[in-house]
Design an enzyme around this catalytic site. Structure first.
Site, PDB file in Angstrom:
ATOM      1  N   CYS A  80       1.171  -1.193  -0.279  1.00  0.00           N
ATOM      2  CA  CYS A  80      -0.497  -0.307  -0.037  1.00  0.00           C
ATOM      3  C   CYS A  80       0.599   1.244   0.096  1.00  0.00           C
ATOM      4  CB  CYS A  80      -0.984  -0.079   1.106  1.00  0.00           C
ATOM      5  SG  CYS A  80      -2.227   0.420   0.958  1.00  0.00           S
ATOM      6  N   HIS A 198      -3.677  -4.680   1.515  1.00  0.00           N
ATOM      7  CA  HIS A 198      -2.428  -5.866   3.052  1.00  0.00           C
ATOM      8  C   HIS A 198      -2.732  -7.031   2.652  1.00  0.00           C
ATOM      9  CE1 HIS A 198      -2.528  -1.624   4.920  1.00  0.00           C
ATOM     10  NE2 HIS A 198      -2.915  -0.634   3.536  1.00  0.00           N
ATOM     11  N   GLU A 200      -1.358  -8.363   4.937  1.00  0.00           N
ATOM     12  CA  GLU A 200      -0.554  -8.605   6.362  1.00  0.00           C
ATOM     13  C   GLU A 200      -1.460  -8.755   7.855  1.00  0.00           C
ATOM     14  OE1 GLU A 200      -0.114  -5.979   5.504  1.00  0.00           O
ATOM     15  OE2 GLU A 200      -0.633  -4.449   6.031  1.00  0.00           O
TER      16      GLU A 200
END
Ligand code: GLN
Length: 217
Positions: A80, A198, A200
Site C-alpha cells: 500500500c 494489505h 498482513e
C-alpha cells in the site's frame, strides 16, 4: 538459516508485518535507524500514509541510505503506502512528496475513490500457489502503468466475480463505474515486490512467504 527481514517502523501497521514474516519463516526486526540497514537481508515498507512516511524517512535520516540500499539490490516488499514509496512515479502526490523509487511503475494514490476507498476482496497472485489471496484494500493505490521490466502478479477481479463494489458515479475521475476492475495491484521487478493491498491483516502469510523466497534467492 532464517533470513533477517526488517520492517520499517516509522508509521503504519508494523506489528502485523513482523508477525506475518515470522510465520513465513523469517526473523523479523524493526528498523528505525540507518545503521540497522546493514544487518538485514530484506525490508518491508508497511502501509500507512506515504506522505508521512516520506517525511519521517527524511527526519530519521533514512531516506538517502535506504534509496542507496535499494539501488544496490536490497530486496524490499512495499504494501500500500509502501508500494507508493517504491514507485518511480506517483499520480496524486502532494507537491513535496518524494519516493524512494526503484520500481519502474506509475502508481495512482487513493485510486479506488471515495465510495470504495476501503474494501476486502481476494486476488489470484502469480507466484502464490494455493488459490486467491485475501486482500484488504485501505485507501489503496493501483499501478496505472508498469515498465517493461515489471512483472504484473495480480489484478483486481472483474465485476460479478466477488470483487470490489462498483464505485458511485461521483467517486472521482480515476474510479468511474467498472474502472476499478482489472487494475494492477501486485508487481515484482527483480527483488522488489509491491502490493496495493494489505495481506498482513488477513491471517494469510503467503505473500510474505513469496517475499521470504525472493530474499533467499
Ligand atoms: N492512501 C495512503 C497513501 O497515499 C496509503 C494507504 C495505506 O497504506 N493503507 O499513502
Amino acid at each position: 538459516m532464517k533470513p533477517v527481514i526488517g520492517v520499517l517502523a516509522l508509521q503504519g501497521d508494523v506489528r502485523e508485518h513482523v508477525a506475518a514474516l515470522e510465520v513465513a519463516g523469517a526473523r523479523a526486526v524493526t528498523v528505525r535507524r540507518p545503521t540497522e540497514l546493514a544487518a538485514i537481508d530484506g525490508l518491508v515498507l508497511p502501509g500507512g500514509e506515504s506522505t508521512t512516511i516520506d517525511k519521517l524517512l527524511r527526519i530519521f535520516e533514512l531516506f538517502d541510505p535506504l534509496r542507496a540500499a535499494i539501488a544496490a539490490g536490497l530486496p524490499v516488499y512495499g504494501s500500500c503506502a509502501g508500494m507508493i514509496l517504491l514507485a518511480d512515479r506517483v499520480l496524486g502526490a502532494t507537491h513535496d512528496q518524494q519516493t524512494l523509487g526503484g520500481l519502474d511503475v506509475t502508481v495512482r494514490r487513493n485510486a479506488f475513490g471515495r465510495q470504495v476507498d476501503s474494501f476486502e476482496s481476494s486476488v489470484e497472485m502469480a507466484g502464490v500457489p494455493g488459490g486467491p489471496v485475501p486482500a484488504a484494500f485501505i485507501r489503496a493505490p493501483w499501478v496505472e502503468e508498469a515498465g517493461p521490466g515489471v512483472q504484473v502478479l495480480a489484478r483486481t477481479r472483474h465485476r460479478g466475480a466477488s470483487g470490489p463494489a462498483v464505485p458511485a458515479p461521483d467517486a472521482g475521475p480515476a474510479a468511474g463505474a467498472g474502472e476499478d476492475a482489472g487494475r494492477i495491484v501486485a508487481v515484482r521487478q527483480g527483488t522488489l515486490l509491491a502490493t496495493s493491498f494489505h495481506p498482513e491483516i488477513t491471517g494469510d502469510a503467503r505473500v510474505h512467504e513469496l517475499f521470504v523466497a525472493i530474499v533467499k534467492e
